[in-house]
Write a protein that holds these residues in place. Structure first.
Motif, PDB file in Angstrom:
ATOM      1  N   MET A  25      -4.427  -6.823   1.815  1.00 51.83           N
ATOM      2  CA  MET A  25      -3.261  -6.102   2.205  1.00 51.83           C
ATOM      3  C   MET A  25      -1.754  -6.806   1.877  1.00 51.83           C
ATOM      4  N   LYS A  26      -0.899  -6.206   1.054  1.00 54.19           N
ATOM      5  CA  LYS A  26       0.199  -6.944   1.204  1.00 54.19           C
ATOM      6  C   LYS A  26       0.790  -6.344   2.232  1.00 54.19           C
ATOM      7  N   THR A  27       2.483  -7.381   2.014  1.00 55.03           N
ATOM      8  CA  THR A  27       2.983  -5.849   3.077  1.00 55.03           C
ATOM      9  C   THR A  27       4.379  -5.580   2.381  1.00 55.03           C
ATOM     10  N   THR A  28       5.189  -4.315   2.778  1.00 57.40           N
ATOM     11  CA  THR A  28       5.842  -3.231   2.102  1.00 57.40           C
ATOM     12  C   THR A  28       6.660  -4.151   1.576  1.00 57.40           C
ATOM     13  N   ALA A  29       7.413  -5.643   2.125  1.00 58.94           N
ATOM     14  CA  ALA A  29       8.267  -5.815   0.925  1.00 58.94           C
ATOM     15  C   ALA A  29       7.709  -6.906  -0.014  1.00 58.94           C
ATOM     16  N   GLU A  30       6.359  -7.116   0.585  1.00 62.82           N
ATOM     17  CA  GLU A  30       5.884  -7.704  -0.426  1.00 62.82           C
ATOM     18  C   GLU A  30       5.617  -7.211  -1.899  1.00 62.82           C
ATOM     19  N   LEU A  31       5.505  -5.667  -1.601  1.00 62.29           N
ATOM     20  CA  LEU A  31       5.380  -4.633  -2.834  1.00 62.29           C
ATOM     21  C   LEU A  31       6.165  -4.477  -2.839  1.00 62.29           C
ATOM     22  N   ILE A  32       7.777  -4.685  -2.702  1.00 61.50           N
ATOM     23  CA  ILE A  32       8.504  -3.813  -2.735  1.00 61.50           C
ATOM     24  C   ILE A  32       9.161  -5.097  -4.316  1.00 61.50           C
TER      25      ILE A  32
ATOM     26  N   ALA B  15       6.005   1.600  -1.905  1.00 63.54           N
ATOM     27  CA  ALA B  15       6.458   1.737  -1.251  1.00 63.54           C
ATOM     28  C   ALA B  15       7.793   2.975  -1.734  1.00 63.54           C
ATOM     29  N   LEU B  16       7.584   3.393  -0.908  1.00 61.32           N
ATOM     30  CA  LEU B  16       8.733   4.759  -1.138  1.00 61.32           C
ATOM     31  C   LEU B  16       9.902   4.423  -0.200  1.00 61.32           C
ATOM     32  N   GLN B  17      10.628   3.560  -0.870  1.00 54.43           N
ATOM     33  CA  GLN B  17      11.404   2.202   0.017  1.00 54.43           C
ATOM     34  C   GLN B  17      12.111   1.590  -1.190  1.00 54.43           C
TER      35      GLN B  17
ATOM     36  N   SER C  86      13.047  -5.611  10.279  1.00 50.99           N
ATOM     37  CA  SER C  86      13.389  -4.923   9.707  1.00 50.99           C
ATOM     38  C   SER C  86      12.608  -3.003   9.603  1.00 50.99           C
ATOM     39  N   THR C  87      13.055  -2.135   9.273  1.00 48.97           N
ATOM     40  CA  THR C  87      12.737  -1.128   9.581  1.00 48.97           C
ATOM     41  C   THR C  87      11.811  -0.754   8.885  1.00 48.97           C
ATOM     42  N   SER C  88      10.854  -0.450   7.948  1.00 51.51           N
ATOM     43  CA  SER C  88       9.046  -0.793   7.412  1.00 51.51           C
ATOM     44  C   SER C  88       8.579  -1.207   8.977  1.00 51.51           C
ATOM     45  N   ASP C  89       8.773  -2.870   9.323  1.00 52.62           N
ATOM     46  CA  ASP C  89       8.205  -3.039  10.607  1.00 52.62           C
ATOM     47  C   ASP C  89       8.909  -2.421  11.709  1.00 52.62           C
TER      48      ASP C  89
END
Lengths: 440, 123
Positions: free
Chosen positions: A1-8, A117-119, A186-189
């Protein structure tokens, strides 16, 4: 599972460009829609229809207004500072869009065959980026007022400077409360940290302070002092026309959407579905494209509150406004930060019994009481002559000016009395005369 | 678009898009709008009467002291934000907490002093 930051971070350039375009489209469409919504809702609150001619329900009214502004002559006063006057609306519009880049609109989705991610971007200091953008927007207002070379805009920009300085502090301190719980900027966190419970009831004081200061920060009624129509004509944008004027409007509404979206992210669980819906089918409504719906819905809740406030409350006087900021919001936020930091640390320390925790809280309450007693009292006028007017020494005639009681009018005396009174001195004089005559 | 600064590059992309947006709209505006200035139009607005004197009038900025207070609190925030992310992480403990409370106490003395001096009320 990647974090949002890595995904983006894996996004190819074309996907980033699509997201940037989507952000701009979102901002502009929300602005057009919000202007329409505001006029319709305020119209309804004031028993009039509002715009209803252009398009169905007047929906295209703001588009028509925007196009009209682009066709208008652009008038720049001769005394204005040419370049600053030109740059000011741009400085206030672009940072408003910039703030959108860190707002999480939703979780992981597959977009054009790419998992993302939607960001747009998940910076480790996301919240600070938004604060920085809102501060940059103020430069636009201050510079526009100064560059116009006219007294009303100048006054508007001075007010704006003092106002945003004051409310930025309160806003920053309320956000510190959120970070004390989420441990991340971080906003996603922050959205992920709200899985167990939304922060608006875990941090009620921070939420209230943020909600008040976001209205102050965006210069909206009842805190719209920089552009107070009835006092300063139009405030900082009095001398602006055509597209530059439209850009100020765009910036104002985009800023409203940004602070509402930030409020949603920080306090209302971001893109998370509200409780009964989030339980359906193991949280299927929290995945895929559904979250955009919840996010936009919550943002619209805040936007409606903006309109509601405008339709309900009169504008605050300048000194009342500053007093609220510095004497209420800032001290309350400071005490609140100390409180949640202490309680958080106490709960996370192993080996502390409940009794010890209660003792700590008792000590805390005593300290608060001492602090409250140290606060200077409101000075009571012990001078009998002092007539309280409106509660402050504002140099204007008070609105609740009570006409002093007129002095009791002397009744017209009955006829014989004045005759007697006038007789007396005359009689005395006559008597004097007589005695004088007698002595001579 | 990876690495620590990659994210900021994307923010820069938004900036570029913003500049593009403004350029295009100002260009279109320039082509579409009429341009017939007269001396009367180019005066500043003064509620119907001719403006007297220059626009940059001297005015008394009330609450200018607030800018000093702002600096105090801006510095305060600079220290608060990073502290808030780590204050109860393992290895920091009570000292971290108390140190920040002492710091907040000093800041609070600043605002109390201003309050006592009557800076925060309308003069």
């Amino acid at each position: 599972m990647k974090t949002t930051a890595e995904l983006i971070a894996d996004d190819p350039l074309w996907l980033s460009i699509i997201k940037v375009v989507a952000i701009f489209a979102f901002g502009v469409v929300m602005t057009l829609f919000m202007i329409w919504l505001e006029r319709r809702v305020v119209g309804r609150m004031q028993h009039r229809p509002g715009p209803n001619r252009v398009g169905p329900f007047g929906l295209l009214q703001s588009l028509a207004d925007g196009l009209k502004l682009a066709f208008k002559e652009d008038i720049r006063p001769v005394v204005a500072d040419k370049w600053v006057y030109f740059l000011a609306p741009i400085i206030s519009a672009i940072p408003a869009f910039l703030a959108f880049s860190v707002i999480p609109f939703g979780p992981d989705v597959t977009m054009f065959g790419h998992h993302t991610a939607l960001q747009l971007v998940d910076l480790p200091v996301g919240v600070l980026v938004i604060l920085a953008c809102s501060s940059l927007g103020v430069y636009g207002i201050v510079l526009s007022g100064w560059a116009s070379g006219s007294p009303y805009p100048l006054l508007g920009s001075l007010r704006s400077a003092a106002q945003v300085i004051s409310y930025e502090i309160a806003m920053g301190l309320s956000i510190v409360g959120v970070i004390l719980r989420s441990h991340s900027l971080s906003t996603s966190d922050i959205v992920n940290a709200q899985e167990g419970g939304w922060y608006f009831w875990l941090l009620p004081v921070s939420f209230v302070v943020y909600a008040i200061s976001m209205v102050g920060e965006t210069n909206r009624a009842p805190f719209d002092l920089p552009e107070a129509e009835s006092e300063l004509v139009g405030g900082f944008h009095t001398e602006y026309s055509s597209l530059k004027f439209a850009l100020f409007f765009l910036a104002e509404y985009v800023n409203m959407v940004v602070v509402s979206a930030l409020a949603t992210t920080l306090f209302l669980g971001g893109w998370r579905a509200p409780w009964p819906l989030s339980a359906i089918d193991g949280g299927v409504l929290n995945t895929g494209w559904w979250p955009i719906l919840w996010f936009v819905g919550k943002t619209f809740f805040f936007l409606f509150v903006f309109v509601w406030l405008r339709g309900t409350l009169p504008r605050l006087r300048y000194d009342q406004f500053m007093r609220l900021g510095w004497k209420v919001l800032v001290p309350v936020s400071l005490v609140w930060i100390v409180l949640i930091a202490a309680s958080n640390a106490l709960w996370n320390t192993p080996g502390v019994t409940t009794g010890q925790r209660l003792i700590f809280f008792g000590v805390g309450i005593v300290v608060l009481l001492v602090f409250a007693l140290l606060l200077p009292d409101k000075r009571v006028a012990d001078d009998e002559e002092f007539v309280p007017v409106t509660g402050s020494g504002y140099p204007l005639p008070p609105l609740d000016l009570s006409v002093p009681k007129s002095p009791p009018r002397r009744r017209l005396p009955a006829a014989p009395e004045p005759a007697e009174r006038e007789m007396e001195p005359a009689a005395v004089a006559a008597a004097d005369k007589e005695t004088g005559d007698g002595s001579l | 678009m990876d690495g620590y600064l990659g994210g900021y590059a994307v923010v820069g992309l938004v900036l570029v898009a913003g500049v593009l947006f403004v350029t295009v709209s100002f260009g279109a505006n320039r082509l579409l709008r009429p341009d017939r200035p007269t001396a009367q139009k180019l005066l500043t607005y003064e509620c119907g009467v001719d403006p007297v004197g220059g626009g940059w009038a001297q005015s008394y900025v009330r609450y200018y002291v607030f800018t000093f207070l702002y600096v105090v609190f801006a510095v305060d925030a600079v220290f608060l934000f990073p502290w808030a992310t780590v204050f109860d992480a393992p290895g920091f403990g009570l000292a971290t907490l108390v140190e920040m409370f002492v710091f907040l106490g000093f800041v609070a003395v600043g605002i109390l002093y201003a309050w006592r001096k009557g800076v925060l009320s309308w003069v």
